[in-house]
Motif scaffolding. Structure first.
Motif, mmCIF file in Angstrom:
data_model
loop_
_atom_site.group_PDB
_atom_site.id
_atom_site.type_symbol
_atom_site.label_atom_id
_atom_site.label_comp_id
_atom_site.label_asym_id
_atom_site.label_seq_id
_atom_site.Cartn_x
_atom_site.Cartn_y
_atom_site.Cartn_z
ATOM 1 N N CYS A 1 46.664 44.243 34.936
ATOM 2 C CA CYS A 1 46.681 43.915 36.365
ATOM 3 C C CYS A 1 47.381 42.578 36.567
ATOM 4 O O CYS A 1 46.712 41.539 36.699
ATOM 5 C CB CYS A 1 45.266 43.843 36.924
ATOM 6 S SG CYS A 1 44.330 45.372 36.844
ATOM 7 N N ARG B 1 48.686 39.275 37.884
ATOM 8 C CA ARG B 1 48.298 38.457 39.027
ATOM 9 C C ARG B 1 48.947 37.093 38.920
ATOM 10 O O ARG B 1 49.302 36.657 37.830
ATOM 11 C CB ARG B 1 46.774 38.281 39.069
ATOM 12 C CG ARG B 1 45.990 39.480 39.552
ATOM 13 C CD ARG B 1 44.482 39.266 39.364
ATOM 14 N NE ARG B 1 44.013 38.035 39.972
ATOM 15 C CZ ARG B 1 42.819 37.495 39.746
ATOM 16 N NH1 ARG B 1 41.973 38.072 38.907
ATOM 17 N NH2 ARG B 1 42.461 36.365 40.334
ATOM 18 N N GLN C 1 38.070 35.228 40.084
ATOM 19 C CA GLN C 1 38.372 34.121 39.192
ATOM 20 C C GLN C 1 37.350 34.120 38.063
ATOM 21 O O GLN C 1 36.179 34.436 38.270
ATOM 22 C CB GLN C 1 38.320 32.780 39.933
ATOM 23 C CG GLN C 1 38.774 31.599 39.084
ATOM 24 C CD GLN C 1 38.602 30.248 39.767
ATOM 25 O OE1 GLN C 1 37.820 30.136 40.720
ATOM 26 N NE2 GLN C 1 39.289 29.229 39.287
ATOM 27 N N THR D 1 45.895 32.615 39.116
ATOM 28 C CA THR D 1 44.526 33.037 38.859
ATOM 29 C C THR D 1 43.601 31.860 38.581
ATOM 30 O O THR D 1 42.401 31.938 38.812
ATOM 31 C CB THR D 1 44.477 33.973 37.640
ATOM 32 O OG1 THR D 1 44.954 33.267 36.490
ATOM 33 C CG2 THR D 1 45.335 35.207 37.876
ATOM 34 N N GLN E 1 45.955 40.544 32.075
ATOM 35 C CA GLN E 1 47.177 40.258 32.818
ATOM 36 C C GLN E 1 48.189 41.394 32.652
ATOM 37 O O GLN E 1 48.920 41.718 33.597
ATOM 38 C CB GLN E 1 47.775 38.927 32.343
ATOM 39 C CG GLN E 1 49.070 38.525 33.020
ATOM 40 C CD GLN E 1 48.899 38.161 34.498
ATOM 41 O OE1 GLN E 1 47.800 38.129 35.007
ATOM 42 N NE2 GLN E 1 50.007 37.913 35.172
ATOM 43 N N TYR F 1 38.997 40.827 36.189
ATOM 44 C CA TYR F 1 40.335 40.335 36.527
ATOM 45 C C TYR F 1 41.009 41.285 37.515
ATOM 46 O O TYR F 1 41.599 40.850 38.516
ATOM 47 C CB TYR F 1 41.135 40.238 35.227
ATOM 48 C CG TYR F 1 42.365 39.372 35.238
ATOM 49 C CD1 TYR F 1 42.284 38.027 34.894
ATOM 50 C CD2 TYR F 1 43.617 39.901 35.521
ATOM 51 C CE1 TYR F 1 43.425 37.234 34.849
ATOM 52 C CE2 TYR F 1 44.757 39.113 35.484
ATOM 53 C CZ TYR F 1 44.657 37.782 35.149
ATOM 54 O OH TYR F 1 45.784 37.004 35.101
ATOM 55 N N CYS F 2 40.909 42.573 37.252
ATOM 56 C CA CYS F 2 41.541 43.569 38.120
ATOM 57 C C CYS F 2 40.844 43.669 39.470
ATOM 58 O O CYS F 2 41.404 44.193 40.430
ATOM 59 C CB CYS F 2 41.566 44.938 37.442
ATOM 60 S SG CYS F 2 42.668 45.025 36.005
ATOM 61 N N HIS F 3 39.614 43.165 39.549
ATOM 62 C CA HIS F 3 38.887 43.148 40.810
ATOM 63 C C HIS F 3 39.245 41.912 41.634
ATOM 64 O O HIS F 3 38.701 41.706 42.719
ATOM 65 C CB HIS F 3 37.375 43.178 40.537
ATOM 66 C CG HIS F 3 36.570 43.671 41.695
ATOM 67 N ND1 HIS F 3 36.683 44.947 42.226
ATOM 68 C CD2 HIS F 3 35.629 43.047 42.460
ATOM 69 C CE1 HIS F 3 35.856 45.087 43.229
ATOM 70 N NE2 HIS F 3 35.210 43.941 43.410
ATOM 71 N N GLY F 4 40.155 41.095 41.095
ATOM 72 C CA GLY F 4 40.632 39.927 41.833
ATOM 73 C C GLY F 4 39.750 38.707 41.737
ATOM 74 O O GLY F 4 39.895 37.770 42.537
#
Length: 584
Positions: free
Chosen positions: A402, A404, A377, A407, A399, A372-375
């Motif tokens: 990080c 976002r 999906q 998502t 969440q 998740y923190c690496h962006g």
């Protein structure tokens, strides 16, 4: 003289390799139909699936994209000297169907394995039928080749149990046999196969899996649950490149006949990921392809960008979400529930059995947060409500670490989602993708055997999602059930079971809502809504023509047939014909 001879041999070898490469390239290449300069589609019921669900009678396409929508008169005014006009005679034209979740090219398994499905898909009613079909396959291959079967369902067999190692040994004690359950979450292996995989009575259960043993003797039954199948599946399903190509061709044809213009392969290893990518680039797969690589397979490489999903993108291929499988299947008794299964299995010693997760919560939190923190999906498989609780907790933790927006985290199947879980999912931007075909194929047994009347009536709570203003999708999980979009839509609306009963009528949705779940909302799920999923100006002309309106009642929804399919303005399928005619 020797140098000259060596040089000539080197040149000859190079030319032979070059010819082999060129021939192989053109052999693999798919054919691409002609793309008309301009096309008009008139005299139709065109379901645009735009924000207002507008229905128009005509659209105009230039090249690959839609340039206008409106009345017949408005669109015919755009006709030029090279325009192809399709008079659809009142039939329904829709955006091409988008597979929200499946296992392409799994529907092509019948090209490389033995289909052991029970009615209404196949004809297997008992273990003897399985043995007969497997024996018929012994004529193909040698004792070194795995005999592969798929699609059996223990709950539909007369004995009410899985086939055993000994049942398969009765077919062959020398040739390894691997028989995969219809859910894909378990398999049965004969003695020869267990030996090849190095599995003995002393082999420990892998994390998130069970090597089933006889409760009385401790001997291996041959049944492997969840991660335990990983000990054998890579051996038994090590299909050749030619097998893979045969499967893919068969699956692509089946999906086209169902009106699917975007296929989905949800849970692929690196080998399949790259294989599908190159077949797509070579135009061997007509449809657009969306894949979900398995996160565990190359976890560190995904985080380090050594394996970067951006490198596997084209106009018709994307590797979008990473998939994590949190639990199993309800019909396989491996989904993780908060309350015990309604009826325990006959040999189940723990009468409070609730299934089990593939991860512990801390491990799931760690993996989800890192990805998740690496962006990236994420698509998380959760069938049982206890597994769904784990997914919600893991996403909430990620969440918090990080934060976002947008998502579009996907909860795959979401079969026993409770109202409080839907509330939490909406807050966390988790999109449910419901396996709503369960209501037909397993609904009676969910009610009477697996979950009981109350929980069974609440599976795939689509109406609850609608009431909360949530976007969601529906899927077949093919090849778990056939790629039949009409039956999927019908099951989502009627919730009728195989016995004719209605399972939880309060959770049924409208035909238009169901259609959105396989068109615009399915495109949105994978961030594709700007180009596909609806018939609007500027979007790609992925179109499916039906022989009747899917809005004309339940019978029409179940029995419509696909007459024609266009992908990017090119016609790839016409019912009853080897190739498309230029105009209707």
């Amino acid at each position: 003289m020797i140098k000259t001879l060596v040089l000539r041999l080197a040149i000859a070898t190079f030319l032979l390799l070059l010819i082999t490469f060129v021939c192989g390239y053109y052999w693999l290449m798919g054919s691409e139909p002609e793309l008309p300069e301009a096309q008009l589609f008139i005299n139709a019921q065109i379901l645009t699936m735009d924000d207002e669900n507008r229905i128009v009678s005509a659209i105009a396409v230039r090249g690959e994209r839609i340039v206008a929508t409106g009345s017949d008169e408005e669109i015919l005014a755009l006709r030029g000297p090279n325009t192809v006009v399709h008079n659809l005679n009142g039939r329904s034209l829709l955006p091409g169907f988008v597979d929200a979740h499946g296992h392409f090219p799994g529907t092509g398994l019948s090209a490389v394995g033995i289909d052991l499905s029970s009615p209404p898909i196949g004809a297997v009613n008992n273990i003897a039928d399985i043995q007969t079909l497997l024996r018929s396959g012994l004529a193909n291959g040698s004792d070194d080749d795995w005999l592969f079967g798929f699609g059996y369902d223990d709950s539909l067999l007369a004995a009410g149990r899985h086939p055993s190692r000994l049942d398969l040994d009765a077919v062959s004690t020398t040739r390894p046999i691997y028989v995969m359950h219809s859910s894909g979450h378990m398999a049965v292996v004969n003695s020869a196969g267990l030996r090849l995989a190095g599995i003995t009575t002393d082999t420990a259960d892998p994390d998130g899996g069970v090597i089933v043993r006889d409760a009385q003797t401790g001997e291996l039954t041959g049944l492997l649950l969840e991660h335990a199948t990983d000990l054998v599946a890579p051996l038994a399903m090590d299909f050749s490149a030619l097998d893979f190509l045969t499967m893919t061709d068969a699956a692509a044809a089946q999906y086209l006949a169902a009106g699917v213009t975007t296929v989905q392969s949800g849970g692929v290893d690196t080998r399949m990921l790259k294989g599908l990518y190159w077949l797509s680039r070579l135009q061997r797969i007509p449809q657009r392809v969306i894949t979900w690589p398995l996160a565990d397979a190359n976890f560190d490489e995904f985080l380090s960008d050594e394996l970067n999903l951006d490198d596997l993108q084209s106009d018709k291929f994307s590797a979008s979400a990473l998939k994590l499988i949190v639990d199993g299947s309800i019909q396989g008794y491996t989904a993780y529930l908060t309350e015990p299964y309604y009826q325990q299995q006959a040999d189940q010693q723990d009468q409070g059995y609730r299934g089990f997760p593939r991860y512990q919560q801390a491990e799931l939190n760690e993996k989800v947060t890192a990805l998740y923190c690496h962006g990236l999906q994420l698509a998380l498989h959760g069938n049982g409500d206890a597994a769904i609780d784990m997914v919600i907790a893991a996403v909430a933790a990620a969440q918090q670490t990080c934060p976002r927006e947008d998502t579009r985290t996907i909860l795959v199947h979401a079969q026993t989602a409770r109202p409080d879980q839907l509330d939490a999912m909406k807050k966390l931007d988790i999109t449910p993708s419901f396996f709503s075909a369960h209501t037909f194929f397993w609904g009676d047994r969910h009610r009477d055997q697996f979950l009981g009347p109350l929980r069974g009536s609440q599976i795939s709570p689509m109406a609850d999602a609608v009431a909360r203003g949530m976007r969601f999708t529906v899927h077949t999980d093919s090849p778990v059930v056939p790629m039949e979009v009409n039956r999927l839509l019908w099951a989502s609306v009627t919730r009728q079971t195989r016995s004719g009963a209605v399972l939880g009528p309060q959770q049924g949705i409208s035909a238009m809502q169901a259609l959105r779940a396989v068109t615009i909302d399915a495109a949105w799920q994978s961030f594709k809504e700007k180009d596909s999923g609806s018939l609007e100006v500027g979007k790609i002309a992925d179109l499916v023509l039906l022989d009747r309106s899917p809005l004309d009642g339940d019978d029409s929804l179940l029995n419509f047939k696909v007459d024609k399919v266009w992908i990017g303005g090119r016609c790839y399928f016409q019912r009853g014909a080897d190739q498309c005619t230029k105009a209707e």
